[in-house]
Design a protein around this motif. Structure first.
Motif, PDB file in Angstrom:
ATOM      1  N   ALA A 187      43.911  40.227  31.888  1.00 46.28           N
ATOM      2  CA  ALA A 187      44.628  41.504  31.920  1.00 46.28           C
ATOM      3  C   ALA A 187      43.818  42.564  32.668  1.00 46.28           C
ATOM      4  CB  ALA A 187      44.937  41.969  30.511  1.00 46.28           C
ATOM      5  N   THR A 188      42.517  42.550  32.479  1.00 44.79           N
ATOM      6  CA  THR A 188      41.646  43.484  33.200  1.00 44.79           C
ATOM      7  C   THR A 188      41.709  43.221  34.699  1.00 44.79           C
ATOM      8  OG1 THR A 188      40.177  43.557  31.291  1.00 44.79           O
ATOM      9  CG2 THR A 188      39.288  44.357  33.370  1.00 44.79           C
ATOM     10  N   ALA A 189      41.683  41.956  35.084  1.00 46.00           N
ATOM     11  CA  ALA A 189      41.787  41.606  36.507  1.00 46.00           C
ATOM     12  C   ALA A 189      43.143  42.017  37.061  1.00 46.00           C
ATOM     13  CB  ALA A 189      41.570  40.105  36.690  1.00 46.00           C
ATOM     14  N   GLY A 190      44.191  41.793  36.293  1.00 39.69           N
ATOM     15  CA  GLY A 190      45.534  42.185  36.733  1.00 39.69           C
ATOM     16  C   GLY A 190      45.668  43.685  36.904  1.00 39.69           C
ATOM     17  N   ALA A 191      45.098  44.441  35.981  1.00 40.40           N
ATOM     18  CA  ALA A 191      45.150  45.899  36.094  1.00 40.40           C
ATOM     19  C   ALA A 191      44.381  46.395  37.314  1.00 40.40           C
ATOM     20  CB  ALA A 191      44.593  46.534  34.824  1.00 40.40           C
ATOM     21  N   SER A 192      43.258  45.768  37.591  1.00 40.43           N
ATOM     22  CA  SER A 192      42.472  46.206  38.754  1.00 40.43           C
ATOM     23  C   SER A 192      43.195  45.907  40.060  1.00 40.43           C
ATOM     24  CB  SER A 192      41.085  45.558  38.740  1.00 40.43           C
ATOM     25  OG  SER A 192      41.183  44.170  38.952  1.00 40.43           O
TER      26      SER A 192
END
Length: 143
Positions: free
Chosen positions: A105-110
């Motif tokens: 999710a962190t990678a997707g948000a970035s």
């Protein structure tokens, strides 16, 4: 920070673009001729594309998309790896679905934060039918 993840992401982005660009070329050519009957299907469009320019016709205009996809995946892989290590070492989460999901999710948000302006410019230029530069796509004009 492990640079291998960034490198792997860059390679994955290039590979994905090389595989997907010919399909995108066929899709765009079909959309451009949406009102006509020139290409009644994807296979007919692909055959005509090949007849007009050979195999290289499917890869025209790929340099910019391959660069952006490489950067996008580089960021996604790197941030996901960093977030996974952070969640394990600093927060103390055990390896598993929750940790993996949060890292993803962190990678997707970035990548969403990175790509939203790019897709806004792309969509605006597609809708207006003209491209006068990225700033002009973002600034509304009243004429």
């Amino acid at each position: 920070m492990d640079l291998r993840e960034f490198f792997a992401g860059s390679i994955a982005g290039c590979a994905g673009q090389i595989i997907g660009h010919p399909l995108d070329t066929v899709k765009v050519r079909m959309q451009a001729d949406a009102g006509g009957v020139r290409d009644a299907g994807a296979i007919r469009c692909a055959v005509r594309t090949f007849a007009e320019g050979g195999a290289l016709a499917f890869f025209r205009g790929m340099s910019i998309p391959i660069l952006f996809k490489s950067v996008e995946q580089c960021v996604a892989f790197g941030v996901r790896g960093w977030a996974d290590r952070f969640l394990g070492e600093v927060i103390g989460l055990d390896s598993g679905r929750v940790r993996s999901g949060l890292a993803g999710a962190t990678a997707g948000a970035s990548t969403a934060a990175l790509l939203t302006p790019v897709y806004l410019i792309k969509a605006t230029s597609n809708l207006t039918g003209r491209f006068e530069g990225p700033v002009c796509c973002c600034v509304p004009n009243n004429y």
